[in-house]
Design a protein around this motif. Structure first.
Motif, mmCIF file in Angstrom:
data_model
loop_
_atom_site.group_PDB
_atom_site.id
_atom_site.type_symbol
_atom_site.label_atom_id
_atom_site.label_comp_id
_atom_site.label_asym_id
_atom_site.label_seq_id
_atom_site.Cartn_x
_atom_site.Cartn_y
_atom_site.Cartn_z
ATOM 1 N N PRO A 58 -1.326 -1.722 6.727
ATOM 2 C CA PRO A 58 -1.549 -2.940 7.516
ATOM 3 C C PRO A 58 -2.897 -3.613 7.247
ATOM 4 N N SER A 59 -3.890 -2.882 6.799
ATOM 5 C CA SER A 59 -5.201 -3.492 6.534
ATOM 6 C C SER A 59 -5.325 -3.971 5.088
ATOM 7 N N ASN A 60 -4.258 -3.808 4.311
ATOM 8 C CA ASN A 60 -4.222 -4.252 2.903
ATOM 9 C C ASN A 60 -5.321 -3.667 2.027
ATOM 10 N N ARG A 61 -5.729 -2.442 2.300
ATOM 11 C CA ARG A 61 -6.750 -1.810 1.461
ATOM 12 C C ARG A 61 -6.228 -1.491 0.070
ATOM 13 N N LEU A 62 -4.921 -1.346 -0.069
ATOM 14 C CA LEU A 62 -4.342 -1.029 -1.374
ATOM 15 C C LEU A 62 -3.785 -2.278 -2.063
ATOM 16 N N PHE A 63 -4.061 -3.438 -1.500
ATOM 17 C CA PHE A 63 -3.511 -4.690 -2.006
ATOM 18 C C PHE A 63 -3.811 -4.908 -3.491
ATOM 19 N N PHE A 64 -5.032 -4.613 -3.912
ATOM 20 C CA PHE A 64 -5.430 -4.901 -5.288
ATOM 21 C C PHE A 64 -5.038 -3.814 -6.292
ATOM 22 N N TRP A 65 -4.433 -2.742 -5.813
ATOM 23 C CA TRP A 65 -3.936 -1.735 -6.755
ATOM 24 C C TRP A 65 -2.845 -2.392 -7.588
ATOM 25 N N GLY A 66 -3.028 -2.434 -8.867
ATOM 26 C CA GLY A 66 -2.063 -3.056 -9.757
ATOM 27 C C GLY A 66 -2.497 -4.441 -10.212
ATOM 28 N N ALA A 67 -3.542 -5.004 -9.574
ATOM 29 C CA ALA A 67 -3.999 -6.341 -9.938
ATOM 30 C C ALA A 67 -4.706 -6.354 -11.294
ATOM 31 N N THR A 68 -5.300 -5.237 -11.681
ATOM 32 C CA THR A 68 -5.945 -5.120 -12.991
ATOM 33 C C THR A 68 -5.270 -4.001 -13.758
ATOM 34 N N THR A 69 -5.409 -4.040 -15.068
ATOM 35 C CA THR A 69 -4.735 -3.034 -15.890
ATOM 36 C C THR A 69 -5.428 -1.683 -15.840
ATOM 37 N N CYS A 71 -6.722 1.188 -13.735
ATOM 38 C CA CYS A 71 -6.697 1.750 -12.383
ATOM 39 C C CYS A 71 -8.025 2.404 -12.004
ATOM 40 N N CYS A 72 -8.861 2.723 -12.974
ATOM 41 C CA CYS A 72 -10.179 3.292 -12.674
ATOM 42 C C CYS A 72 -11.080 2.279 -11.981
ATOM 43 N N GLN A 73 -10.719 1.003 -12.031
ATOM 44 C CA GLN A 73 -11.489 -0.052 -11.369
ATOM 45 C C GLN A 73 -10.939 -0.372 -9.980
ATOM 46 N N TRP A 74 -9.848 0.246 -9.592
ATOM 47 C CA TRP A 74 -9.252 -0.040 -8.293
ATOM 48 C C TRP A 74 -10.085 0.580 -7.183
ATOM 49 N N GLN A 75 -10.097 -0.072 -6.038
ATOM 50 C CA GLN A 75 -10.839 0.422 -4.885
ATOM 51 C C GLN A 75 -10.308 1.788 -4.464
ATOM 52 N N GLY A 76 -11.228 2.729 -4.299
ATOM 53 C CA GLY A 76 -10.861 4.061 -3.824
ATOM 54 C C GLY A 76 -10.433 5.032 -4.900
ATOM 55 N N ILE A 77 -10.428 4.613 -6.158
ATOM 56 C CA ILE A 77 -10.028 5.480 -7.268
ATOM 57 C C ILE A 77 -11.267 5.916 -8.034
ATOM 58 N N LEU A 78 -11.388 7.203 -8.277
ATOM 59 C CA LEU A 78 -12.490 7.736 -9.073
ATOM 60 C C LEU A 78 -11.888 8.433 -10.290
ATOM 61 N N CYS A 79 -12.324 8.012 -11.475
ATOM 62 C CA CYS A 79 -11.799 8.561 -12.725
ATOM 63 C C CYS A 79 -12.859 9.345 -13.479
ATOM 64 N N ASP A 80 -12.402 10.242 -14.332
ATOM 65 C CA ASP A 80 -13.280 10.958 -15.245
ATOM 66 C C ASP A 80 -13.730 9.983 -16.331
ATOM 67 N N ASN A 94 -8.338 6.651 6.858
ATOM 68 C CA ASN A 94 -6.920 6.737 6.512
ATOM 69 C C ASN A 94 -6.002 6.604 7.726
ATOM 70 N N ALA A 95 -6.572 6.347 8.895
ATOM 71 C CA ALA A 95 -5.776 6.310 10.124
ATOM 72 C C ALA A 95 -4.721 5.211 10.072
ATOM 73 N N ASP A 96 -5.020 4.100 9.386
ATOM 74 C CA ASP A 96 -4.052 2.995 9.376
ATOM 75 C C ASP A 96 -3.121 3.041 8.163
ATOM 76 N N LEU A 97 -3.232 4.073 7.327
ATOM 77 C CA LEU A 97 -2.275 4.265 6.235
ATOM 78 C C LEU A 97 -1.198 5.215 6.720
ATOM 79 N N CYS A 98 0.033 4.786 6.635
ATOM 80 C CA CYS A 98 1.138 5.611 7.134
ATOM 81 C C CYS A 98 2.189 5.768 6.041
ATOM 82 N N LEU A 99 2.713 6.969 5.920
ATOM 83 C CA LEU A 99 3.821 7.189 4.983
ATOM 84 C C LEU A 99 5.075 6.534 5.528
ATOM 85 N N VAL A 100 5.840 5.958 4.615
ATOM 86 C CA VAL A 100 7.110 5.320 4.991
ATOM 87 C C VAL A 100 8.156 6.396 5.161
#
Length: 100
Positions: A58-69, A71-80, A94-100
């Protein structure tokens, strides 16, 4: 006399190698950051996109996942930095993230 000539030849080769390696290191430091950047692994990017579909966000924190090629640049993702593998997922609340 032969030993002196041999020692000077070895010294000249060593100086050349040191200068060559110094130049190579400086070139990599100056220009390596953009050309040696490791992108995320495609299969891991696809897995994150599928993972995202299983959540109500509901807070759209994952909205930009997929917007760039990359994924290491996506919010909340940490890559090696060496392999591009996803190492961690970070979301402060994570309180407002719910599994479907």
């Amino acid at each position: 006399m032969k030993g002196i000539i041999m020692a000077e030849s070895v010294r000249a080769v060593m100086i050349f190698l040191i200068e060559f390696l110094t130049e190579a290191i400086m070139f990599n430091v100056s220009f390596g950051s953009s050309s040696s950047y490791i992108l995320c692994i495609e299969s891991e990017k696809q897995a994150l996109i599928v993972f995202k579909q299983d959540f109500v966000d509901p807070s759209n924190r994952l909205f930009f996942w997929g917007a760039t090629t990359d994924c290491c640049q996506w919010q909340g993702i940490l890559c090696d930095n060496c392999t591009g593998n996803v190492k961690e997922l970070h979301h402060a609340n994570n309180a407002d993230l719910c599994l479907v």
